[in-house]
Design a protein around this motif. Structure first.
Motif, short mmCIF file in Angstrom:
data_model
loop_
_atom_site.label_atom_id
_atom_site.label_comp_id
_atom_site.label_asym_id
_atom_site.label_seq_id
_atom_site.Cartn_x
_atom_site.Cartn_y
_atom_site.Cartn_z
N PRO A 82 79.29 5.52 -36.64
CA PRO A 82 78.04 4.89 -37.07
C PRO A 82 77.51 5.40 -38.41
O PRO A 82 76.89 4.64 -39.16
N ALA A 83 77.74 6.68 -38.73
CA ALA A 83 77.22 7.24 -39.98
C ALA A 83 77.96 6.73 -41.21
O ALA A 83 77.46 6.86 -42.34
N TRP A 84 79.12 6.15 -41.02
CA TRP A 84 79.93 5.70 -42.16
C TRP A 84 79.46 4.34 -42.68
O TRP A 84 80.18 3.36 -42.67
N VAL A 85 78.25 4.30 -43.16
CA VAL A 85 77.71 3.13 -43.83
C VAL A 85 77.26 3.58 -45.22
O VAL A 85 76.35 4.41 -45.35
N ASN A 86 77.96 3.09 -46.24
CA ASN A 86 77.73 3.57 -47.61
C ASN A 86 77.75 5.10 -47.65
O ASN A 86 76.86 5.75 -48.21
N TYR A 87 78.78 5.64 -47.05
CA TYR A 87 78.91 7.10 -46.84
C TYR A 87 79.98 7.64 -47.78
O TYR A 87 81.15 7.25 -47.69
N ASP A 88 79.58 8.53 -48.68
CA ASP A 88 80.51 9.11 -49.65
C ASP A 88 81.29 10.24 -48.97
O ASP A 88 80.93 11.41 -49.05
N LEU A 89 82.38 9.86 -48.32
CA LEU A 89 83.19 10.83 -47.59
C LEU A 89 83.81 11.85 -48.54
O LEU A 89 83.90 13.04 -48.22
N SER A 90 84.20 11.41 -49.71
CA SER A 90 84.79 12.32 -50.69
C SER A 90 83.82 13.43 -51.07
O SER A 90 84.19 14.61 -51.13
N GLU A 91 82.57 13.08 -51.30
CA GLU A 91 81.57 14.08 -51.69
C GLU A 91 81.27 15.05 -50.55
O GLU A 91 81.16 16.26 -50.77
N HIS A 92 81.15 14.52 -49.34
CA HIS A 92 80.83 15.38 -48.21
C HIS A 92 81.94 16.40 -47.95
O HIS A 92 81.67 17.58 -47.71
N VAL A 93 83.19 15.95 -47.99
CA VAL A 93 84.30 16.88 -47.80
C VAL A 93 84.42 17.80 -49.00
O VAL A 93 84.66 19.01 -48.86
N GLY A 94 84.23 17.24 -50.19
CA GLY A 94 84.33 18.05 -51.41
C GLY A 94 83.37 19.23 -51.43
O GLY A 94 83.73 20.33 -51.85
N LYS A 95 82.15 19.01 -50.96
CA LYS A 95 81.17 20.11 -50.92
C LYS A 95 81.66 21.25 -50.04
O LYS A 95 81.46 22.43 -50.37
N LEU A 96 82.29 20.90 -48.93
CA LEU A 96 82.71 21.93 -47.97
C LEU A 96 83.87 22.77 -48.50
O LEU A 96 84.09 23.89 -48.03
N ILE A 97 84.60 22.24 -49.46
CA ILE A 97 85.72 23.01 -50.04
C ILE A 97 85.43 23.40 -51.48
O ILE A 97 86.33 23.73 -52.25
N ASP A 98 84.13 23.37 -51.85
CA ASP A 98 83.68 23.76 -53.19
C ASP A 98 84.36 22.96 -54.28
O ASP A 98 84.57 23.46 -55.40
N HIS A 99 84.69 21.72 -53.97
CA HIS A 99 85.30 20.80 -54.95
C HIS A 99 86.52 21.42 -55.62
O HIS A 99 86.76 21.21 -56.82
N GLU A 100 87.29 22.16 -54.86
CA GLU A 100 88.48 22.82 -55.43
C GLU A 100 89.56 21.81 -55.81
O GLU A 100 90.34 22.06 -56.74
N VAL A 101 89.66 20.71 -55.08
CA VAL A 101 90.65 19.67 -55.38
C VAL A 101 89.98 18.30 -55.20
O VAL A 101 88.99 18.18 -54.48
N PRO A 102 90.51 17.27 -55.87
CA PRO A 102 89.96 15.93 -55.65
C PRO A 102 90.21 15.43 -54.24
O PRO A 102 91.24 15.76 -53.63
N VAL A 103 89.27 14.65 -53.73
CA VAL A 103 89.39 14.06 -52.40
C VAL A 103 89.37 12.54 -52.57
O VAL A 103 88.38 11.97 -53.03
#
Length: 315
Positions: A82-103
């Motif tokens: 349900p939360a995946w409505v206009n949800y920037d999955l790349s940004e959310h995962v990226g924050k958790l890994i300190d944007h070390e690699v592109p998602v």
């Protein structure tokens, strides 16, 4: 050079480290939580474990069961989360890994289709359409060797071609969509309907479902069809007919040289593919005066989505 590929399905998250040739060298598998934050945490955890194992990850490629925007970052809609409505999955995962690699996020059908194109039955094709016959009907389009996403990332939603005016209701909110007649769900529906209409021919299917028609499932219909059961073959003939119609409609627009058919239902081989090929030719515009696309079964297997996600993440 290695890539972390993640395939988020309705019931499981599969992940793998892939080498420069997209070969899988380490795997993970966990149940899919229904909470978006928990999904993000799982992906970040697998990434940390991969790095700790000594893998030099260049990118994370995520195959997601939902509509992915042209930015290859955002889930615009997903039926299961349900939360995946206009949800920037790349940004959310990226924050958790300190944007070390592109998602990089891709639609799951696109990933599976691209996996078939680069390492499966699609190799050598110039213009390919991949169709995944599962719970629904997924699609992927390759044009001149490139995955085609469309202007808004919504290309290849072939399962939602409007095939039957005022037809059966579809989960997308429309009626008469192709996947209502060509999918694992429709296979079950055709078989159940046949059992009710022709109980005198339903002995084998009733045996397999313990006498309760409501418990009749796709694998039972597949087993019966492979044993030569008349109603099992009928059900596959029906979804094969609609698959052929759908491919003919698609060919009228894209004119591909190859259709690759994947998904669990295609395990029966020509029991599905022969009626599909027949009806493709039957409903193809100018059929007698034009070249015909080859129609073949997928060969990359259950790892097609992971392989495709890994490869696309570096493109």
């Amino acid at each position: 050079m290695t890539t972390l590929a993640v395939d988020i399905g309705g019931t499981k998250i599969a992940a793998a480290v892939c080498d420069e040739n997209d070969a899988i060298i380490q795997r993970w598998r966990v149940p899919t939580p229904m909470d978006a934050d928990a999904i993000n945490d799982n992906i970040a955890k697998v990434y940390r474990e991969a790095v700790a194992a000594g893998h030099k990850i260049e990118a994370i490629g995520i195959s997601a069961a939902g509509n992915v925007g042209a930015d290859r970052r955002t889930l615009t809609f997903a039926a299961n989360i349900p939360a995946w409505v206009n949800y920037d999955l790349s940004e959310h995962v990226g924050k958790l890994i300190d944007h070390e690699v592109p998602v990089v996020v891709e639609n799951d059908a696109n990933c599976a289709g691209w996996g078939e194109y680069v390492h499966g039955a699609g190799q050598g094709s110039s213009n390919m359409v991949a169709l995944t016959v599962g719970t629904g009907l997924g699609g992927a389009i390759v044009i001149n060797g490139q995955l085609f996403r469309g202007s808004f990332g919504m290309a290849a939603e072939i399962g939602h071609l409007p095939m039957v005016p005022d037809g059966d209701h579809c989960g997308c909110g429309l009626r008469g969509c192709a996947e209502r007649y060509t999918s694992g769900t429709s296979l079950e529906n055709f078989a159940k309907s046949a059992v009710r209409r022709r109980p005198q021919d339903a002995k084998r299917l009733l045996e397999l479902c313990g006498g309760d028609i409501n418990k009749l499932e796709g694998p039972m219909v597949s087993q019966a069809a492979q044993e030569g059961d008349v109603l099992g073959l009928y059900a596959f003939g029906k979804i094969g007919e609609w698959l052929g119609r759908t491919m003919a409609a698609t060919a009228a627009v894209l004119d591909p040289d190859l259709f690759v058919i994947g998904g669990g239902v295609v395990a029966v081989g020509d029991i599905l593919l022969e009626p599909a090929r027949y009806n493709y030719e039957r409903f193809l515009e100018g059929s007698a005066y034009r070249g015909h696309a080859k129609i073949v079964a997928a060969t990359a297997g259950q790892d097609a989505g992971l392989i495709g996600a890994a490869n696309l993440a570096l493109r």
